[in-house]
Design a protein around this motif. Structure first.
Motif, PDB file in Angstrom:
ATOM      1  N   UNK A 441       0.551  74.187  34.605  1.00  0.00           N
ATOM      2  CA  UNK A 441       1.472  74.126  33.484  1.00  0.00           C
ATOM      3  C   UNK A 441       1.436  75.373  32.623  1.00  0.00           C
ATOM      4  N   UNK A 442       0.393  76.129  32.722  1.00  0.00           N
ATOM      5  CA  UNK A 442       0.330  77.355  31.931  1.00  0.00           C
ATOM      6  C   UNK A 442      -0.517  78.379  32.656  1.00  0.00           C
ATOM      7  N   UNK A 443      -0.379  79.621  32.244  1.00  0.00           N
ATOM      8  CA  UNK A 443      -1.098  80.702  32.891  1.00  0.00           C
ATOM      9  C   UNK A 443      -2.369  80.966  32.100  1.00  0.00           C
ATOM     10  N   UNK A 444      -3.349  80.113  32.279  1.00  0.00           N
ATOM     11  CA  UNK A 444      -4.608  80.267  31.569  1.00  0.00           C
ATOM     12  C   UNK A 444      -5.697  80.657  32.553  1.00  0.00           C
ATOM     13  N   UNK A 445      -6.815  81.143  32.020  1.00  0.00           N
ATOM     14  CA  UNK A 445      -7.937  81.532  32.869  1.00  0.00           C
ATOM     15  C   UNK A 445      -8.486  80.306  33.598  1.00  0.00           C
ATOM     16  N   UNK A 446      -8.486  79.159  32.881  1.00  0.00           N
ATOM     17  CA  UNK A 446      -8.973  77.929  33.497  1.00  0.00           C
ATOM     18  C   UNK A 446      -8.129  77.543  34.694  1.00  0.00           C
ATOM     19  N   UNK A 447      -6.797  77.625  34.541  1.00  0.00           N
ATOM     20  CA  UNK A 447      -5.924  77.246  35.654  1.00  0.00           C
ATOM     21  C   UNK A 447      -6.077  78.207  36.820  1.00  0.00           C
ATOM     22  N   UNK A 448      -6.249  79.491  36.536  1.00  0.00           N
ATOM     23  CA  UNK A 448      -6.439  80.479  37.612  1.00  0.00           C
ATOM     24  C   UNK A 448      -7.732  80.196  38.370  1.00  0.00           C
ATOM     25  N   UNK A 449      -8.759  79.800  37.627  1.00  0.00           N
ATOM     26  CA  UNK A 449     -10.039  79.496  38.260  1.00  0.00           C
ATOM     27  C   UNK A 449      -9.914  78.287  39.176  1.00  0.00           C
ATOM     28  N   UNK A 450      -9.217  77.253  38.696  1.00  0.00           N
ATOM     29  CA  UNK A 450      -9.017  76.051  39.514  1.00  0.00           C
ATOM     30  C   UNK A 450      -8.183  76.378  40.747  1.00  0.00           C
ATOM     31  N   UNK A 451      -7.175  77.246  40.564  1.00  0.00           N
ATOM     32  CA  UNK A 451      -6.318  77.674  41.673  1.00  0.00           C
ATOM     33  C   UNK A 451      -7.158  78.334  42.761  1.00  0.00           C
ATOM     34  N   UNK A 452      -8.039  79.255  42.370  1.00  0.00           N
ATOM     35  CA  UNK A 452      -8.866  79.979  43.343  1.00  0.00           C
ATOM     36  C   UNK A 452      -9.849  79.027  44.029  1.00  0.00           C
ATOM     37  N   UNK A 453     -10.462  78.158  43.238  1.00  0.00           N
ATOM     38  CA  UNK A 453     -11.414  77.208  43.819  1.00  0.00           C
ATOM     39  C   UNK A 453     -10.717  76.287  44.808  1.00  0.00           C
ATOM     40  N   UNK A 454      -9.517  75.867  44.450  1.00  0.00           N
ATOM     41  CA  UNK A 454      -8.760  74.972  45.322  1.00  0.00           C
ATOM     42  C   UNK A 454      -8.528  75.609  46.681  1.00  0.00           C
ATOM     43  N   UNK A 455      -8.101  76.881  46.681  1.00  0.00           N
ATOM     44  CA  UNK A 455      -7.831  77.561  47.950  1.00  0.00           C
ATOM     45  C   UNK A 455      -9.093  77.686  48.788  1.00  0.00           C
ATOM     46  N   UNK A 456     -10.227  77.966  48.144  1.00  0.00           N
ATOM     47  CA  UNK A 456     -11.486  78.093  48.880  1.00  0.00           C
ATOM     48  C   UNK A 456     -11.922  76.744  49.454  1.00  0.00           C
ATOM     49  N   UNK A 457     -11.740  75.686  48.668  1.00  0.00           N
ATOM     50  CA  UNK A 457     -12.118  74.348  49.147  1.00  0.00           C
ATOM     51  C   UNK A 457     -11.266  73.950  50.350  1.00  0.00           C
ATOM     52  N   UNK A 458      -9.966  74.197  50.253  1.00  0.00           N
ATOM     53  CA  UNK A 458      -9.065  73.877  51.363  1.00  0.00           C
ATOM     54  C   UNK A 458      -9.476  74.639  52.620  1.00  0.00           C
ATOM     55  N   UNK A 459      -9.767  75.914  52.473  1.00  0.00           N
ATOM     56  CA  UNK A 459     -10.148  76.736  53.625  1.00  0.00           C
ATOM     57  C   UNK A 459     -11.454  76.226  54.242  1.00  0.00           C
ATOM     58  N   UNK A 460     -12.421  75.869  53.394  1.00  0.00           N
ATOM     59  CA  UNK A 460     -13.694  75.358  53.898  1.00  0.00           C
ATOM     60  C   UNK A 460     -13.508  74.021  54.609  1.00  0.00           C
ATOM     61  N   UNK A 461     -12.649  73.168  54.060  1.00  0.00           N
ATOM     62  CA  UNK A 461     -12.382  71.876  54.693  1.00  0.00           C
ATOM     63  C   UNK A 461     -11.731  72.049  56.059  1.00  0.00           C
ATOM     64  N   UNK A 462     -10.793  72.988  56.148  1.00  0.00           N
ATOM     65  CA  UNK A 462     -10.130  73.221  57.431  1.00  0.00           C
ATOM     66  C   UNK A 462     -11.109  73.791  58.461  1.00  0.00           C
ATOM     67  N   UNK A 463     -11.973  74.721  58.024  1.00  0.00           N
ATOM     68  CA  UNK A 463     -12.935  75.316  58.950  1.00  0.00           C
ATOM     69  C   UNK A 463     -13.959  74.304  59.450  1.00  0.00           C
ATOM     70  N   UNK A 464     -14.258  73.312  58.614  1.00  0.00           N
ATOM     71  CA  UNK A 464     -15.249  72.297  58.981  1.00  0.00           C
ATOM     72  C   UNK A 464     -14.603  71.037  59.544  1.00  0.00           C
TER      73      UNK A 464
END
Length: 495
Positions: A441-464
């Motif tokens: 909903x907004x361009x905050x540091x918190x949202x960017x952090x969650x965005x990056x973590x989300x992509x890493x989690x998805x990638x790890x889930x797919x690899x495993x």
């Protein structure tokens, strides 16, 4: 389902009794010493106790005395060696229902158990406060919900399943060997059990063996049994699974995983209906029906040198192809409600149904693990549900976001020309697109952090392959942290 507590310090004996009695539709708990068994009974009441007379920490008389103090009317059966018969008679005078001598024969012990339970059902014993416990300690008394199922297995209403039921009806009265093809978790054992129940051997044992779970070193002993002293660690004589199934049906699941040298010995069993225990010098006559199952075509395995061609031809008197759950979409909710009813009974809950959103998720998800995966998802969701309906928040992350994770609906690896493993048009692999990111909903540091973590989690889930423990290891975090991160993403998207 009636509950039987098996107490024996011989783990092999416990395993074989567990396997046999489970096939006879009993719920079996194993305990390997008297102390642990008594602790278990202080929390849960079994319907019958099957106890070896000689245990490491106490004898059968002590266990019987303590058991009768807790539950005066519970049937108690003693397992004893021939040299212990006099002691067994003594224990009968103390209140045991009966005794069986080693080696234990399936038919004998099954008859004794059924007689004991029948006798106990005709005797009224006032219930103590301990007897009225919920199925799970601390769980509420069962509320009204989906009625508990009367059958252990159910079969769908799709044309494919109706055709399979006709094949079962056709082949059951015969003694033909049957090959059941199907993906892991698709219900092959249910088909084998149905064939047995409709056969002339229905009152005899049905023994299921997972060939994929047996090591090369132990496979011969598990299947054929062994004599005392036949190898290091063979402290007692052991009756093999094939001998336990004598007169009935043996089901060899994932037969293609059986070691090649064991296939040679199995060929003799199929041809001559005889076995010889490991270290033995005497042939044992067998009268049994053999049903096998595989998640790959045995003919292809034979051509590749993985499976004996002569053994394949012996088994291939009749075959049944069981389609994966994703090709039976109309049956998904039928199975889901069956598993929900079972879980209601287990947890003492009264959940009525799944919400419409959950039903939609279930129908659209490709169920790579078939019925086994569906059952586990339903059990988890029911545990997390306090209301009348299972809501989408109770489902695992990878199922809720399957369409967003860019995880192709590609089916498990399988040999070529295995048509039953091809996805249907309704669940064809989606067009490959970039993974969807959280709706921010907004361009905050918190949202960017969650965005990056989300992509890493998805990638790890797919690899495993969506194994959360492995994904957490890849991310260098513990499993609990991974769950918290996934939950945080759900909350961030107002789910």
């Amino acid at each position: 389902m009636q509950k039987i507590l098996v107490i024996d310090d011989d783990r092999d004996m416990c395993m074989l009794l567990n396997r046999f009695l489970t096939r006879q539709h009993f719920e079996v708990t194993e305990m390997y010493n008297g102390k642990k068994a008594l602790e278990f009974m202080s929390q849960q009441k079994p319907d019958l106790v099957l106890c070896d007379f000689r245990l490491e920490d106490m004898d059968g008389k002590q266990v019987l005395t303590k058991t009768r103090e807790m539950y005066p009317g519970i049937p108690f059966i003693v397992i004893t060696g021939y040299s212990d018969v006099k002691l067994a008679v003594e224990i009968l005078k103390m209140g045991a229902y009966d005794y069986v001598t080693k080696p234990v024969f399936p038919d004998e012990i099954l008859i004794t158990i059924r007689k004991a339970l029948d006798a106990a059902s005709r005797i009224h014993v006032p219930q103590s406060s301990e007897d009225s416990k919920s199925p799970i300690p601390g769980a509420p008394a069962r509320r009204q919900g989906i009625e508990p199922p009367k059958e252990k297995y159910i079969f769908g209403n799709t044309p494919e399943m109706k055709n399979i039921l006709k094949q079962i009806e056709l082949v059951s009265p015969t003694n033909y060997s049957v090959i059941i093809y199907g993906e892991s978790g698709s219900g092959k054992e249910a088909i084998a059990s149905k064939i047995h129940e409709q056969s002339k051997r229905k009152d005899k044992p049905f023994i299921a063996i997972d060939c994929g779970a047996m090591s090369k070193e132990l496979a011969a002993s598990e299947l054929f049994g062994h004599e005392k002293g036949s190898f290091t660690g063979a402290l007692n004589q052991k009756v093999g699974s094939l001998e336990l199934a004598n007169g009935g049906t043996v089901f060899l699941d994932e037969i293609a995983n059986l070691p090649y040298d064991i296939q040679v010995s199995l060929l003799r069993v199929v041809q001559e209906r005889k076995i010889r225990r490991v270290g033995g010098n005497k042939d044992i006559e067998l009268d049994l029906r053999i049903i096998v199952a595989s998640n790959e075509k045995l003919w292809d395995a034979a051509r590749n040198g993985k499976f004996r061609e002569d053994l394949y031809h012996r088994f291939n008197e009749f075959s049944i192809n069981l389609p994966p759950l994703r090709e039976r979409a109309e049956d998904i909710l039928l199975y889901a409600r069956h598993f929900l009813a079972l879980t209601n009974a287990e947890l003492g809950k009264g959940i009525s149904d799944f919400s419409r959103e959950v039903q939609q998720v279930f129908i659209q998800y490709p169920w790579f693990g078939n019925l086994r995966e569906l059952k586990n998802v339903v059990k988890r969701a029911a545990l997390l549900t306090d209301g009348e309906f299972v809501e989408v928040q109770a489902l695992p992350f990878e199922i809720i976001y399957h369409d967003k994770l860019n995880f192709s609906s590609q089916v498990p690896d399988s040999p070529s020309n295995f048509n039953m493993y091809q996805a249907t048009p309704e669940v064809a692999a989606p067009v490959q697109t970039a993974p969807l990111k959280p709706v921010l909903n907004d361009l905050s540091l918190k949202s960017a952090s969650i965005d990056a973590e989300y992509e890493m989690i998805v990638e790890a889930l797919k690899q495993s392959n969506f194994n959360k423990t492995k994904a957490a290891r890849l991310l260098n975090i513990d499993r609990k942290t991974l769950y918290n991160k996934m939950k945080q993403y759900q909350q961030f998207n107002n789910l």
